[in-house]
Design a protein around this motif. Structure first.
Motif, PDB file in Angstrom:
ATOM      1  N   GLU A  28     -39.045 -83.880  42.971  1.00  4.92           N
ATOM      2  CA  GLU A  28     -40.211 -83.162  42.457  1.00  4.92           C
ATOM      3  C   GLU A  28     -41.116 -82.603  43.543  1.00  4.92           C
ATOM      4  N   GLY A  29     -40.753 -82.793  44.792  1.00  2.00           N
ATOM      5  CA  GLY A  29     -41.521 -82.212  45.891  1.00  2.00           C
ATOM      6  C   GLY A  29     -42.826 -82.922  46.196  1.00  2.00           C
ATOM      7  N   LEU A  41     -51.216 -87.988  43.177  1.00  2.00           N
ATOM      8  CA  LEU A  41     -50.309 -86.839  43.138  1.00  2.00           C
ATOM      9  C   LEU A  41     -48.983 -87.239  42.499  1.00  2.00           C
ATOM     10  N   PHE A  42     -48.474 -88.415  42.835  1.00  2.00           N
ATOM     11  CA  PHE A  42     -47.230 -88.908  42.258  1.00  2.00           C
ATOM     12  C   PHE A  42     -47.372 -89.075  40.742  1.00  2.00           C
ATOM     13  N   GLN A  43     -48.455 -89.702  40.298  1.00  2.00           N
ATOM     14  CA  GLN A  43     -48.676 -89.902  38.865  1.00  2.00           C
ATOM     15  C   GLN A  43     -48.863 -88.566  38.140  1.00  2.00           C
ATOM     16  N   ALA A  44     -49.562 -87.637  38.760  1.00  2.00           N
ATOM     17  CA  ALA A  44     -49.760 -86.323  38.145  1.00  2.00           C
ATOM     18  C   ALA A  44     -48.436 -85.591  37.990  1.00  2.00           C
ATOM     19  N   GLN A  45     -47.562 -85.701  38.982  1.00  2.00           N
ATOM     20  CA  GLN A  45     -46.254 -85.052  38.897  1.00  2.00           C
ATOM     21  C   GLN A  45     -45.400 -85.690  37.816  1.00  2.00           C
ATOM     22  N   LEU A  46     -45.450 -87.015  37.695  1.00  2.00           N
ATOM     23  CA  LEU A  46     -44.724 -87.684  36.609  1.00  2.00           C
ATOM     24  C   LEU A  46     -45.192 -87.161  35.257  1.00  2.00           C
ATOM     25  N   GLN A  47     -46.483 -87.055  35.102  1.00  2.00           N
ATOM     26  CA  GLN A  47     -47.054 -86.575  33.848  1.00  2.00           C
ATOM     27  C   GLN A  47     -46.656 -85.121  33.594  1.00  2.00           C
ATOM     28  N   ALA A  48     -46.625 -84.302  34.629  1.00  2.00           N
ATOM     29  CA  ALA A  48     -46.285 -82.887  34.485  1.00  2.00           C
ATOM     30  C   ALA A  48     -44.852 -82.677  34.012  1.00  2.00           C
ATOM     31  N   VAL A  49     -43.950 -83.559  34.428  1.00  2.00           N
ATOM     32  CA  VAL A  49     -42.553 -83.416  34.008  1.00  2.00           C
ATOM     33  C   VAL A  49     -42.267 -84.174  32.712  1.00  2.00           C
ATOM     34  N   GLY A  50     -43.307 -84.784  32.148  1.00  2.00           N
ATOM     35  CA  GLY A  50     -43.148 -85.439  30.861  1.00  2.00           C
ATOM     36  C   GLY A  50     -42.639 -86.864  30.923  1.00  2.00           C
ATOM     37  N   ALA A  51     -42.597 -87.436  32.118  1.00  2.00           N
ATOM     38  CA  ALA A  51     -42.160 -88.827  32.246  1.00  2.00           C
ATOM     39  C   ALA A  51     -43.346 -89.747  31.923  1.00  2.00           C
TER      40      ALA A  51
END
Length: 57
Positions: A28-29, A41-51
């Protein structure tokens, strides 16, 4: 509370496997800078991809 954590610290805090965290960062970069990951940032990316975003205990 620290914001930049090692993969080991992040895995303990979020209850996720260390290898899964590193894999998600690479896919996820999410940058791993000097061995540390920005937790928010890690948690936000997880949320953005629907995980599901694990909550710390």
């Amino acid at each position: 509370m620290a914001n930049h954590l090692t993969p080991e610290e992040l895995s303990k805090e979020l209850g996720m496997d260390r290898d899964v965290i590193i894999k998600l960062c690479v896919e996820e970069g999410v940058p791993i800078y000097q061995g540390k990951i920005d937790k928010h940032l890690f948690q936000a990316q997880l949320q953005a991809v629907g995980a599901p975003v694990p909550q710390h205990a």
